[in-house]
Design a protein around this motif. Structure first.
Motif, mmCIF file in Angstrom:
data_model
loop_
_atom_site.group_PDB
_atom_site.id
_atom_site.type_symbol
_atom_site.label_atom_id
_atom_site.label_comp_id
_atom_site.label_asym_id
_atom_site.label_seq_id
_atom_site.Cartn_x
_atom_site.Cartn_y
_atom_site.Cartn_z
ATOM 1 N N GLN A 198 -5.651 -2.182 0.414
ATOM 2 C CA GLN A 198 -5.213 -1.735 1.739
ATOM 3 C C GLN A 198 -5.804 -0.381 2.118
ATOM 4 O O GLN A 198 -5.850 -0.036 3.278
ATOM 5 C CB GLN A 198 -3.680 -1.707 1.813
ATOM 6 N N THR A 199 -6.217 0.394 1.130
ATOM 7 C CA THR A 199 -6.757 1.717 1.454
ATOM 8 C C THR A 199 -8.276 1.714 1.393
ATOM 9 O O THR A 199 -8.859 1.356 0.377
ATOM 10 C CB THR A 199 -6.222 2.795 0.489
ATOM 11 N N SER A 229 -8.629 3.401 7.071
ATOM 12 C CA SER A 229 -7.318 4.014 6.941
ATOM 13 C C SER A 229 -7.389 5.509 6.634
ATOM 14 O O SER A 229 -6.515 6.262 6.995
ATOM 15 C CB SER A 229 -6.485 3.287 5.890
#
Lengths: 89, 136
Positions: free
Chosen positions: B4-5, B127
């Motif tokens: 996710q990062t 992100s």
């Protein structure tokens, strides 16, 4: 919102002072490159949650302070990944 | 893994006059080793000197353009030098060499010369964006 401030400027650079002035009490501060020199000057007050890069301390022959958390590059990655917001000074 | 990062790295400090390319590379290697991804690397301002294939440091010093190029190619990470910064500092690809009628081009693969639109797009979709600045 908690902010991670990453500063690489020497303490005698104006931007170092501006970074410290912009800090909220709950913010995190990471000292990298020439900013680690700040740890050798007892007159510079840092926020309670402050970090310094081990490689940069070592390169400058500095030991840090007892109140500073010394981290390596993987530690810097974790700090940045966990931060809500990052400002690179 | 932490899929996710993703990080976008922007390097504005030049090799050999600032520590920015060195700090950024150590960070980038540590990020990949921990399972994070790097969407893109941007060179802006004096940072574009990192994309010169003509840097010829002494053999006992790190060749930062080469070290970065190998890291980017080995990990399939897109890398962009800001075209406006690059042209002013004499970093050219074949197309710009022809356009400005210079006698050489010197950008090191896999760096590309692109405008800031790419940067805006990457910052909007990634992100985390980290800047590696010079001394001022």
């Amino acid at each position: 919102m908690k902010t991670l401030h990453i500063v690489n400027k020497s303490p005698d650079q104006a931007r170092f002072g501006r970074c410290l002035a912009a800090l909220e009490a709950s913010d995190q501060l990471l000292l990298t490159e020439n900013a680690v020199i700040a740890l050798a000057d007892a007159g510079i007050v840092l926020p309670s949650e402050n970090y310094a890069l081990a490689a940069d301390l070592e390169a400058r022959g500095l030991a840090g302070r007892p109140t500073t958390t010394v981290i390596d590059y993987p530690g810097m990655v974790r700090l940045t990944a966990d931060a809500d917001r990052i400002i690179c000074w | 893994m932490h899929s996710q990062t993703a990080f976008t790295l922007v390097i504005t400090g030049a090799p050999y006059s600032t520590q920015a390319p060195q700090t950024a590379l150590a960070f980038a290697k540590a990020a990949l080793a921990q399972g994070y991804s790097i969407d893109r690397v941007f060179l802006y301002g004096d940072g574009v000197h990192l994309s010169s294939a003509l840097a010829a440091p002494p053999s006992d010093e790190t060749n930062w353009p080469k070290a970065w190029a190998e890291f980017l190619q080995g990990n399939d990470i897109p890398a962009v030098a800001c075209i406006a910064s690059a042209l002013r500092r004499g970093i050219l690809n074949n197309e710009e060499q022809a356009r400005y009628q210079r006698n050489a081009s010197n950008i090191i693969e896999p760096f590309e010369l692109l405008g800031l639109g790419e940067w805006v797009e990457s910052i909007a979709s990634t992100s985390k964006t980290l800047y590696f600045h010079g001394d001022h």
